[in-house]
Design an enzyme around this catalytic site. Structure first.
Site, PDB file in Angstrom:
ATOM      1  N   GLY A 255      42.733  37.132  28.501  1.00 19.12           N
ATOM      2  CA  GLY A 255      44.117  37.541  29.022  1.00 19.12           C
ATOM      3  C   GLY A 255      44.102  38.988  29.793  1.00 19.12           C
TER       4      GLY A 255
ATOM      5  CG  HIS B 190      40.535  41.808  35.812  1.00 17.78           C
ATOM      6  ND1 HIS B 190      39.483  41.215  36.540  1.00 17.78           N
ATOM      7  CD2 HIS B 190      40.332  42.137  34.650  1.00 17.78           C
ATOM      8  CE1 HIS B 190      38.758  41.292  35.505  1.00 17.78           C
ATOM      9  NE2 HIS B 190      39.254  41.902  34.436  1.00 17.78           N
TER      10      HIS B 190
ATOM     11  CG  HIS C 173      39.883  37.494  33.870  1.00 18.43           C
ATOM     12  ND1 HIS C 173      40.639  38.621  33.965  1.00 18.43           N
ATOM     13  CD2 HIS C 173      39.040  37.380  33.077  1.00 18.43           C
ATOM     14  CE1 HIS C 173      40.165  39.204  32.779  1.00 18.43           C
ATOM     15  NE2 HIS C 173      39.152  38.526  32.235  1.00 18.43           N
TER      16      HIS C 173
ATOM     17  N   GLY D  84      31.468  36.251  34.243  1.00 18.71           N
ATOM     18  CA  GLY D  84      31.393  37.459  34.977  1.00 18.71           C
ATOM     19  C   GLY D  84      30.213  38.238  34.671  1.00 18.71           C
TER      20      GLY D  84
END
Ligand code: PAF
Length: 280
Positions: free
Chosen positions: A31, A34, A37, A147
């Site tokens: 969560g 940003h 994500h 990422g």
């Protein structure tokens, strides 16, 4: 976008998607979404038919209770952002849904997690690979998106996928950066305006390391010395580690060969930031 809290509901959705021959893309998160994500969700949207994102602040990957309790949880905002990036199913399980009361099975990648984050945060990667394995089993994705900023995490998950034979593809996408170069992270919110301005020096130091390697400098100690000098210009900065490593094994090299990966973890005031840069 549907928000789903129960594994049983998620299972129904996944079963139906499979019957319809849909390909499932998965973006696991904790969560506080940003742009980093959202870039993963957008890519999943392009490449698969059903995009599932999870939001679960995984207690077993925190080795500091205060860090866990202060972790931001802006769920309504996250749901809006995930939907706007193309997420179809937002899986937001409770802790009990992931870890039943008699839970006692863990997944650990041993070699790749010995150094860097793994050394400074004992148990962290065991928590990450355990929850990611559970989520993979629940979501059954065709492609999972991670990422590159958390390079050691991405490597550990890749190793786990190979070692345990998960039937999915891992895609590791480039770090998304703020205009000055600071890597996007949920932790950036904790920086004061001055700290945030100064934090762009982290990326500058990675770029300097990359430039030195590309110009033919091979001595690890010299590369790191110059990078460190730049970072220490930031007021209140404390380097936790700074390394140039083999980009596959994440082991130090002494004399640098390519492909290499520059890694850093630096505290600026109370905020701990990590970043990395690959040198091909
Ligand atoms: O990178 C993260 O946000 C977390 O480590 C992950 C992969 C969602 C597991 O909790």
């Amino acid at each position: 976008m549907q928000t789903v809290r129960k594994v049983a509901d998620l299972r129904r959705i996944i079963r139906r998607a499979r019957q319809q021959g849909k390909r499932i893309g998965f973006v696991p998160t904790m969560g506080a979404l940003h742009e980093g994500h959202l870039s993963l969700i957008r890519r999943a949207r392009k490449e698969t038919d059903l995009v599932v994102a999870s939001i679960f602040v995984n207690p077993i990957q925190f080795n500091n209770g205060a860090d866990l309790s202060s972790y931001p949880r802006p769920l309504a905002r996250d749901a809006r952002l995930a939907a706007s990036a193309g997420c179809n199913v937002l899986f937001v399980p409770s802790s009990g849904e992931i870890y039943p009361p008699d839970f006692q099975t863990f997944v650990e990648v041993t070699q790749l997690t010995r150094r860097w984050e793994g050394k400074l945060r004992p148990g962290h990667f065991r928590g990450v690979t355990t929850v990611v394995a559970i989520l993979f089993n629940r979501v059954q994705p065709d492609i999972a998106y991670f990422g590159q900023k958390d390079a050691q995490q991405a490597r550990a998950v890749g190793q786990m996928i190979r070692d345990l034979g998960f039937n999915l593809r891992l895609k590791v996408l480039p770090t998304v950066r703020e205009p000055g170069g600071l890597a996007m992270s949920s932790r950036n919110q904790r920086l004061s305006p001055d700290e945030r301005r100064n934090a762009k020096i982290l990326f500058e130091s990675l770029q300097e390391g990359k430039r030195l390697i590309e110009c033919g400098l091979r001595r690890e100690t010299e590369i790191l010395r110059r990078m460190r000098a730049r970072i220490l210009k930031i007021q209140g900065a404390r380097v936790e580690y700074l390394a140039v490593v083999d980009s596959e094994t994440l082991e130090p090299m002494g004399r640098v060969k390519r492909p290499a990966m520059l890694l850093l973890a630096v505290r600026i005031g109370k905020t701990r930031l990590i970043d990395c840069l690959e040198v091909r």
